[in-house]
Scaffold this active site. Sequence first.
Site, PDB file in Angstrom:
ATOM      1  N   ASP A   8      -2.775   5.157  13.262  1.00  0.00           N
ATOM      2  CA  ASP A   8      -2.563   4.307  12.103  1.00  0.00           C
ATOM      3  C   ASP A   8      -2.955   2.897  12.581  1.00  0.00           C
ATOM      4  O   ASP A   8      -2.977   2.630  13.788  1.00  0.00           O
ATOM      5  CB  ASP A   8      -1.073   4.377  11.715  1.00  0.00           C
ATOM      6  N   ASP A  10      -2.206  -0.743  10.904  1.00  0.00           N
ATOM      7  CA  ASP A  10      -1.190  -1.793  10.806  1.00  0.00           C
ATOM      8  C   ASP A  10       0.137  -1.293  11.402  1.00  0.00           C
ATOM      9  O   ASP A  10       0.682  -0.296  10.954  1.00  0.00           O
ATOM     10  CB  ASP A  10      -1.017  -2.159   9.327  1.00  0.00           C
ATOM     11  N   GLY A  46       2.346   0.826   5.178  1.00  0.00           N
ATOM     12  CA  GLY A  46       1.734   2.157   5.183  1.00  0.00           C
ATOM     13  C   GLY A  46       1.397   2.707   3.807  1.00  0.00           C
ATOM     14  O   GLY A  46       0.771   3.747   3.714  1.00  0.00           O
ATOM     15  N   VAL A  47       1.815   2.011   2.743  1.00  0.00           N
ATOM     16  CA  VAL A  47       1.506   2.530   1.405  1.00  0.00           C
ATOM     17  C   VAL A  47       0.300   1.775   0.822  1.00  0.00           C
ATOM     18  O   VAL A  47      -0.073   0.711   1.300  1.00  0.00           O
ATOM     19  CB  VAL A  47       2.723   2.476   0.437  1.00  0.00           C
ATOM     20  N   ARG A  49      -2.440  -0.293  -1.658  1.00  0.00           N
ATOM     21  CA  ARG A  49      -2.363  -1.633  -2.248  1.00  0.00           C
ATOM     22  C   ARG A  49      -1.656  -1.601  -3.609  1.00  0.00           C
ATOM     23  O   ARG A  49      -0.814  -2.450  -3.901  1.00  0.00           O
ATOM     24  CB  ARG A  49      -3.786  -2.189  -2.392  1.00  0.00           C
ATOM     25  N   SER A 116      -5.505   1.238   4.644  1.00  0.00           N
ATOM     26  CA  SER A 116      -6.168  -0.022   4.299  1.00  0.00           C
ATOM     27  C   SER A 116      -7.648   0.143   3.981  1.00  0.00           C
ATOM     28  O   SER A 116      -8.376   0.843   4.670  1.00  0.00           O
ATOM     29  CB  SER A 116      -6.022  -1.020   5.452  1.00  0.00           C
ATOM     30  N   LYS A 117      -8.069  -0.565   2.916  1.00  0.00           N
ATOM     31  CA  LYS A 117      -9.490  -0.602   2.584  1.00  0.00           C
ATOM     32  C   LYS A 117     -10.202  -1.668   3.412  1.00  0.00           C
ATOM     33  O   LYS A 117     -11.411  -1.825   3.323  1.00  0.00           O
ATOM     34  CB  LYS A 117      -9.664  -0.885   1.086  1.00  0.00           C
ATOM     35  N   ASN A 118      -9.437  -2.402   4.194  1.00  0.00           N
ATOM     36  CA  ASN A 118     -10.006  -3.456   5.058  1.00  0.00           C
ATOM     37  C   ASN A 118     -10.027  -3.028   6.525  1.00  0.00           C
ATOM     38  O   ASN A 118     -10.175  -3.873   7.411  1.00  0.00           O
ATOM     39  CB  ASN A 118      -9.175  -4.731   4.915  1.00  0.00           C
ATOM     40  N   ASP A 170       3.688   4.230  12.655  1.00  0.00           N
ATOM     41  CA  ASP A 170       4.900   3.395  12.686  1.00  0.00           C
ATOM     42  C   ASP A 170       5.699   3.523  11.395  1.00  0.00           C
ATOM     43  O   ASP A 170       6.714   2.850  11.240  1.00  0.00           O
ATOM     44  CB  ASP A 170       4.533   1.915  12.896  1.00  0.00           C
TER      45      ASP A 170
HETATM   46  P1  B16 Z   1      -5.264  -2.885   1.964  1.00  0.00           P
HETATM   47  P2  B16 Z   1      -1.824   1.109   7.568  1.00  0.00           P
HETATM   48  C1  B16 Z   1      -1.501  -0.291   5.301  1.00  0.00           C
HETATM   49  O1  B16 Z   1      -2.053  -0.167   6.580  1.00  0.00           O
HETATM   50  C2  B16 Z   1      -0.470  -1.402   5.275  1.00  0.00           C
HETATM   51  O2  B16 Z   1       0.621  -1.077   6.144  1.00  0.00           O
HETATM   52  C3  B16 Z   1       0.058  -1.537   3.858  1.00  0.00           C
HETATM   53  O3  B16 Z   1       1.023  -2.561   3.807  1.00  0.00           O
HETATM   54  C4  B16 Z   1      -1.103  -1.853   2.917  1.00  0.00           C
HETATM   55  O4  B16 Z   1      -0.649  -1.922   1.572  1.00  0.00           O
HETATM   56  C5  B16 Z   1      -2.159  -0.746   3.049  1.00  0.00           C
HETATM   57  O5  B16 Z   1      -2.571  -0.635   4.398  1.00  0.00           O
HETATM   58  C6  B16 Z   1      -3.377  -1.010   2.187  1.00  0.00           C
HETATM   59  O6  B16 Z   1      -4.060  -2.135   2.695  1.00  0.00           O
HETATM   60  O7  B16 Z   1      -4.682  -3.693   0.857  1.00  0.00           O
HETATM   61  O8  B16 Z   1      -5.885  -3.713   3.063  1.00  0.00           O
HETATM   62  O9  B16 Z   1      -6.237  -1.835   1.448  1.00  0.00           O
HETATM   63  O10 B16 Z   1      -0.428   0.991   8.119  1.00  0.00           O
HETATM   64  O11 B16 Z   1      -2.060   2.387   6.753  1.00  0.00           O
HETATM   65  O12 B16 Z   1      -2.893   0.877   8.600  1.00  0.00           O
HETATM   66 MG    MG Z   2       1.313   1.381   9.685  1.00  0.00          MG
END
Ligand code: B16
Ligand code: MG
Length: 220
Positions: A8, A10, A46-47, A49, A116-118, A170
């Site tokens: 994972d 973040d 982890g959820v 956007r 994350s899409k980033n 995490d």
């Molecule tokens: P984005 P992970 C997650 O990352 C973040 O923990 C979560 O807070 C966020 O909403 C999600 O990515 C989407 O991110 O807005 O950048 O597409 O823990 O799955 O790496």
């Molecule tokens: Mg995470």
Amino acid sequence: MEKCVIFDLDGVLVSTDELHYQAWKRLAEELGIRGFCREDNKRQRGVSRMASLEVVLERAERTYSMEEKQELAKQKNNYYLELLANLDEGSRLPGAMETLRYLRGQGVASAVGSASKNAIVILEKTGLLPWIDKVSCGLDITKSKPDPEVFLVAAKKVGLKPGQCLVVEDSAAGIQAAAAGGMKSLAVGPLSETLGGDFCAVNLAEVTEEQWEKILGSVG
Ligand code: B16
Ligand code: MG
């Protein structure tokens, strides 16, 4: 390669949760939503956007149409991207780089499984991308954790079966997703002991080579 560790992003390899928090807080303030706090932010980990936006809107005094919600999610992402501009190697979490180097030396593949899409831009800016064999991210999936889709896509990209993969997570949703996908898991982070993973550690720096041998021995 016969085994893969799917990380994972973040909370495991990098620390971007504070930046997500700042971006959501800015949006909440602009909307006149009061009381959005770090406790709320914990539930956004982890959820997706859109699911994170729903957490912010729980405190709103009016309802928002789907069109408005999409616009708000876009706005938050713009704020988040502004903050990501300052991301660098210092945002890696303890042991992240060392673990990726160790696994490559052992002939074990490394992948990312992130909502994350980033994800790609974060991996690039933190200098981790060259150490990752495949990335499965928010752009590849339609279902969020605890659905196992993001990890199953990662396994498929690496060309391995779920049973040959270990997930490092995490979040509770991520650990559940690993189990649902038929993968063993290593829980990390301050809550690691409570997440129900097959193995746990405070962070990647705490996992010794001896422990990695044991963990990887249980996979495949
Ligand atoms: P984005 P992970 C997650 O990352 C973040 O923990 C979560 O807070 C966020 O909403 C999600 O990515 C989407 O991110 O807005 O950048 O597409 O823990 O799955 O790496
Ligand atoms: Mg995470």
